[in-house]
Design an enzyme around this catalytic site. Sequence first.
Site, PDB file in Angstrom:
ATOM      1  N   ARG A  68      49.926  40.926  30.420  1.00  0.00           N
ATOM      2  CA  ARG A  68      48.658  40.911  31.159  1.00  0.00           C
ATOM      3  C   ARG A  68      48.019  42.291  31.253  1.00  0.00           C
ATOM      4  NH1 ARG A  68      47.519  39.885  37.495  1.00  0.00           N
ATOM      5  NH2 ARG A  68      45.623  38.607  37.365  1.00  0.00           N
ATOM      6  N   ALA A  81      40.291  38.629  36.340  1.00  0.00           N
ATOM      7  CA  ALA A  81      41.450  38.044  35.674  1.00  0.00           C
ATOM      8  C   ALA A  81      42.116  37.126  36.697  1.00  0.00           C
ATOM      9  CB  ALA A  81      42.412  39.130  35.205  1.00  0.00           C
ATOM     10  N   SER A  82      42.219  35.853  36.377  1.00  0.00           N
ATOM     11  CA  SER A  82      42.751  34.881  37.329  1.00  0.00           C
ATOM     12  C   SER A  82      44.212  35.170  37.645  1.00  0.00           C
ATOM     13  CB  SER A  82      42.623  33.468  36.768  1.00  0.00           C
ATOM     14  OG  SER A  82      41.277  33.153  36.495  1.00  0.00           O
ATOM     15  N   ALA A  83      44.659  34.684  38.810  1.00  0.00           N
ATOM     16  CA  ALA A  83      46.057  34.830  39.191  1.00  0.00           C
ATOM     17  C   ALA A  83      46.943  34.178  38.133  1.00  0.00           C
ATOM     18  CB  ALA A  83      46.304  34.203  40.554  1.00  0.00           C
ATOM     19  N   PHE A  91      37.310  29.417  41.620  1.00  0.00           N
ATOM     20  CA  PHE A  91      36.860  30.295  40.545  1.00  0.00           C
ATOM     21  C   PHE A  91      35.389  30.666  40.745  1.00  0.00           C
ATOM     22  CE2 PHE A  91      40.647  28.624  38.730  1.00  0.00           C
ATOM     23  CZ  PHE A  91      41.009  29.414  37.651  1.00  0.00           C
TER      24      PHE A  91
END
Length: 393
Positions: free
Chosen positions: A41, A98-100, A243
């Site tokens: 990531r 950046a999503s979890a 989101f």
Amino acid sequence: MTKSMGAAEEIALRGLLGALNNTLPSPLSPEWERTLWAVPRHAFLPEQVWVGEDLTACTRTAAPENWLRTAYADDPVVTQINDGKDPGDGERWPSSSASAPSIVLRMLNMLDVEHGHQVLEIGTGTGWNAGLLAHRLGAQNVTTVEVDPVLALQAAQNLKNSGLEPRVIGGDGAAGHAAGAPYDRIIATCSVREVPRAWLEQTRPGGVILTPWETPWFCYGLLRLVVDSTGTASGRFSPHSAFMLMRNQRMDLRIFRDVVREEHVPDESLTQLSPWAVTGDGWAAQFAIGLQLRDVWRTWHDNPNVDGTASRLWLATTDATSWAAVDWDGQTEERFTVWEYGPRRLWSEVEAAYKWWRSVGGPGPECFGMTVRADGAHTPWLTSPSQPVPAMG
């Protein structure tokens, strides 16, 4: 270690993998765990990110330990604010993130990809999600669309640096990417209030569309649709996600700028329904109200400088023709003053929506579903398509 990882990054990723295996409904599959090692990531995050509620800048150069800790926490990371414009001393708001990792992996599991699948991603962002898919399926099978040209270029570079080069398309994700259709899977990393017709048209029969869902009332839930041979898609919601909204579906409305006018004379009444019952921690109630009132939004106004009012809940239609306000006097929890203006009585509609939800047992998002026809019509339902959710208003 991969070539892009040092000892500190490896330790951080091991910690994240442990957290994910405790958080996700089931342990990570070996395939996805190998993919996380191959597509780390941190390699996709920019030099500067923004953290905390006040969106404080954190740079890798100035605070490398904090930056790396942020990169491998199971939390979303804000990677752009204000659509990339300098806010100066003005308000900061997140415009890309950046999503979890836990929601990323949960969505990838729900997508249920198989070898040979063609996948379209809507919302490239940093490129990490596209990289995970490209490593798993092969870059030639993945197309990703990003509306922000700066983000699209940076994501393409991030992917190239990681040895992965899926097709990165700059453009409006609502239009999909017809040149690569049909797709077996479409996955969105932004929420929608309507599923674009282009997504249905570009998904092969039996294919899956997975998208975060939002109504003006409440941003919450994932919608997984299966497309049939007629171009209609149907499927269920699942909970626990929020989101950013797709940019071309954004709404820029403010109560005092766009809705309420000095010449408006509202009707006054009383209610026993607490405004917090429909806006507080009762996420299931809010989700159900949003499905019934698809064009109503709300906002809180604390200390509104009105005699006898400690807090005020505002409601308005997205066309700004009707509004309501619910006042709390700061003392009693048994009655609240209601003001309503316009052709619709919005608080009355909210009360009816809440009453219906209670009458069917107070179901959560996982009990609801949605059918989207080829002509764009959306029909929410409870338990099965034969039980449509009533529309208020």
